[in-house]
Enzyme design. Structure first.
Site, PDB file in Angstrom:
ATOM      1  N   THR A   1      -3.029   3.651  -6.986  1.00  0.00           N
ATOM      2  CA  THR A   1      -2.507   2.446  -7.610  1.00  0.00           C
ATOM      3  C   THR A   1      -3.333   1.251  -7.144  1.00  0.00           C
ATOM      4  OG1 THR A   1      -0.573   1.052  -7.987  1.00  0.00           O
ATOM      5  CG2 THR A   1      -0.652   2.206  -5.878  1.00  0.00           C
ATOM      6  N   GLU A   2      -3.568   0.310  -8.068  1.00  0.00           N
ATOM      7  CA  GLU A   2      -4.488  -0.807  -7.839  1.00  0.00           C
ATOM      8  C   GLU A   2      -4.151  -1.595  -6.581  1.00  0.00           C
ATOM      9  OE1 GLU A   2      -3.172   0.249 -10.769  1.00  0.00           O
ATOM     10  OE2 GLU A   2      -3.704  -1.204 -12.313  1.00  0.00           O
ATOM     11  N   ASN A   3      -2.859  -1.661  -6.263  1.00  0.00           N
ATOM     12  CA  ASN A   3      -2.459  -2.493  -5.138  1.00  0.00           C
ATOM     13  C   ASN A   3      -2.621  -1.815  -3.791  1.00  0.00           C
ATOM     14  OD1 ASN A   3      -0.306  -0.975  -6.362  1.00  0.00           O
ATOM     15  ND2 ASN A   3       1.109  -1.923  -4.934  1.00  0.00           N
TER      16      ASN A   3
END
Lengths: 236, 230, 236, 230
Positions: free
Chosen positions: D53-55
């Protein structure tokens, strides 16, 4: 001896001037330094340029700072969410500027700003409206857009542990933009859940070395943005 | 190496001592190999300096006792070091982000030549048969705001090292802020070299004679007072 | 289930082909993956382009690989040292190519290669012979050189702990180029002092996530380059 | 949202199921918000997929039980997740280094429009009063080698979403490899859309009628066989 610990969030944000560029950590509520943001609202600085992935939620934290009319311009990748009302209203009324940056370009621009890299090429946004007016160069048969490093006067971030030298660890996905914003700001202000002694963080697990940190304030039990919103809190 | 210890002016430890006096409390400092490394021995006791090394350590301390060296705990000169409380490890790109990004406050390096406009030559004589090797010197001087040089005032053969223009291949242009030599302390200003302090036993005439560029001599020239212990 | 653990250093390096570009971790002997390098010597691949900060010492490790005539070209920042005889001799005889790169530019080029950044600007080397023939651009009043990302077919690195997914930690200053070379190589091969189970490394302290690692081999008691040199060892 | 569940062709879970079959064992996968998130529920049990996930998380797992959510352990859709053994955390620049550097094997996203040359529009309708918001979509599709799209074949008002040319602002050009719709599976090739598999109850005529670009129909067209459990 070096001691970056501040007695209060008020003291930590006291030097932020009108017109400053402020990076604020967090991805949505995860990692948001909400007590520092509220202290900044109380402190009163205005005409700010704020760099954050989003624009806050409800009427607390970043959304409250924007709602208080302190932010002239947002640099972010995703300025809306189901609970984000404040920014959209101001934006539609033309009362706040927006520089929309793809999330990975935003992260890399911040890292570049901190690393002394003034500009770099990226494939992201080539052929889209976000590349309009930007230099595009072909390198080994593929097109790339030129993007510039981002720096700030201040960064406000949330960490897990901090020592007096400013060494930091983070908690889970609250890490997100913290380490790179700490690199890119002239003055990095940290709220940490726990302040430990100088030998209290193993040198192997330091995520942000103290060289990137200027002020640390302990906030042992930070507010949780979504809980405040559920409770209907509106800051101040 | 040169004959600095036997001639007029400061000895090498004295040059390192003098440079150490100009580091402020809380500074992040990168010391080059050779005389610059000696600077750490002379920092006043009431100042805390945090040392950075290119190979990924902040907050390292002196050489360990014999037998306690760790081949994986070395500085950029590949010499064993120890860790002080609050140290940290990081990878090479992060280490040079600190350098290039202007986060290191001072670097102190040796020099072959320094020009009156702050150009530095300290990595190659340009000799055709030399193996070129640059290491981190170009990154340090390009990124660190305060580039200090410690060097003998003249070469082994007596030639000036402070020049109007460097003749060796450059490390960077316009970066040197201050030069500590056995003859004195020189600031590099917009109008060239300015003598700030002179070493005991050295005369202004000697400096003028042995410097390959104009040197501004202030009216209130101070003589360096080195403690007897150095 | 994903299991990147290899039974031996021989198996780990078996796929390295003639002509490959190989990044080799380590700064001097610190972090040098000496057992993997020796396995590569035994394996026999030649005409290699090797990326390392230095060129090895004595007659072991990287110096032995170069001495065995397997390396066509070195990309490095500092190809000589008091104990480095092999490279200088070959270089003076014109038998090996050298691309000299400032150390920070080398690190940033490797990181860029791994991060999908094809090129970036840096102030390092402006006005020096190492900037000759390179594009120089003025950005906000300062001059910068354009440098390109570096990638490799393989990376050989040394880690401390590794799990079956390839997550890594490092040991002290042996970390140096390991994390960024792991990012920049198509196939990253790791010798780890200890292989642990998949939950054996705290997610907070993983330095190299397994996504950057392809093969792991446990070398519990790696040789120390300087000790081998003192003992007069010449590999093989 | 559309009326996918009530018309001929695959339901949304069935589209997610079909996409899940194309993920190989050991793959690193980033799933967009919406139907793509459902893909994780349908990956065959003998394959291990690692989700990014990008975060800043690799190796996260499903939503935690009620009451066990952690506001600092969320995915890019800002929904609570859990951790699986072998997970790791990293900062945003490292996270997008994984994306931009081609280290994530697949991303699966929704779309407003896909063109026959693989252009994607999925972030803005270009409406003048819309608040523009792009997030990580442009980085994902520019960096990930296998960009898969899951989308209803037509809009709520029945307009084709697979087009000769996108009319909405683009997310990227020439990046989409495969499209999973309620009507079938389409590869994007050098010569445009190729129908690989057709959904039960859907005819080639329906596809031709509801697609805004030429679709190549292979002779050996396969019908998607969805298990009863989906």
């Amino acid at each position: 001896m070096i001691n970056k610990i501040c007695p209060s969030v008020e003291a930590a944000v006291a030097d932020i001037k009108d017109g400053a560029t402020v990076m604020i950590g967090g991805f949505g509520e995860a990692g948001s330094p909400i007590e520092l943001i509220h202290a900044l609202i109380d402190q009163g600085a205005r005409d700010l340029t704020v760099i954050n992935n989003n624009t806050g939620n409800g009427q607390v934290g970043l959304a409250a700072l924007i709602g208080a009319g302190r932010v002239r311009k947002m640099i972010c990748s995703y300025p809306r969410s189901s609970q984000s009302k404040v920014f959209p209203e101001l934006y539609r009324r033309g009362e706040i500027e927006l520089e929309l940056v793809p999330q990975g370009t935003l992260a890399e621009r911040i890292r570049a700003g901190g690393a002394g890299v003034p500009a770099f090429y990226t494939p992201t946004s080539v052929g889209t409206p976000l590349a309009e007016g930007k230099e595009v160069r072909e390198i080994e048969g593929r097109s790339y857009v030129l993007e510039y490093g981002l720096k700030a006067d201040f960064a406000l971030i949330r960490a897990e542990k901090a020592d007096p030298l400013g060494n930091l660890t983070y908690y889970k996905a609250a890490r997100n933009f913290g380490p790179i914003m700490a690199m890119a700001a002239k003055t990095t202000i940290v709220q940490a859940r726990q302040v430990v002694e100088a030998s209290g963080i193993d040198p192997e697990v330091v995520v942000t070395p103290g060289i990137f940190v200027n002020k640390v304030v302990e906030v042992a039990d930070p507010a949780i943005e979504s809980v405040l919103i559920e409770q209907g809190v509106s800051y101040p | 190496m040169s004959n600095a210890d036997t001639k007029a002016g400061l000895s090498r430890p004295q040059m390192a001592w003098r440079a150490a006096q100009d580091l402020v409390d809380g500074a992040f400092v990168n010391l080059g190999i050779g005389i610059p490394e000696m600077v750490a021995d002379f920092v006043p006791g009431d100042r805390q300096i945090i040392y950075h090394t290119e190979n990924g350590i902040l907050g390292f301390g002196p050489r360990p006792a014999e037998g306690e060296e760790d081949p994986d705990l070395i500085n950029a000169g590949k010499k064993p070091v120890t860790l002080l409380p609050g140290a940290s490890f990081f990878h090479h790109a992060d280490s040079f982000a600190m350098i290039r990004g202007g986060h290191i406050d001072y670097c102190i390096l040796g020099a072959m030549q320094v020009s009156a406009s702050g150009d530095l030559a300290n990595w190659s004589t340009g000799a055709p048969d030399a193996i070129p090797a640059v290491g981190g010197a170009m990154d340090l001087v390009a990124g660190v705001p305060n580039v200090f040089i410690i060097t003998d005032h003249v070469t082994r053969t007596g030639e000036p090292k402070l020049l109007e223009t460097c003749t060796y291949p450059l490390t960077a242009t316009g970066v040197v802020k201050r030069v500590f030599t056995d003859f004195g302390v020189f600031d590099v200003t917009a109008s060239g070299f300015v003598l700030k302090e002179i070493a005991p036993g050295v005369t202004v005439d000697m400096i003028v004679e042995k410097t390959g560029a104009a040197v501004e001599i202030p009216a209130d020239l101070k003589v360096i007072e080195v403690p007897d212990t150095v």
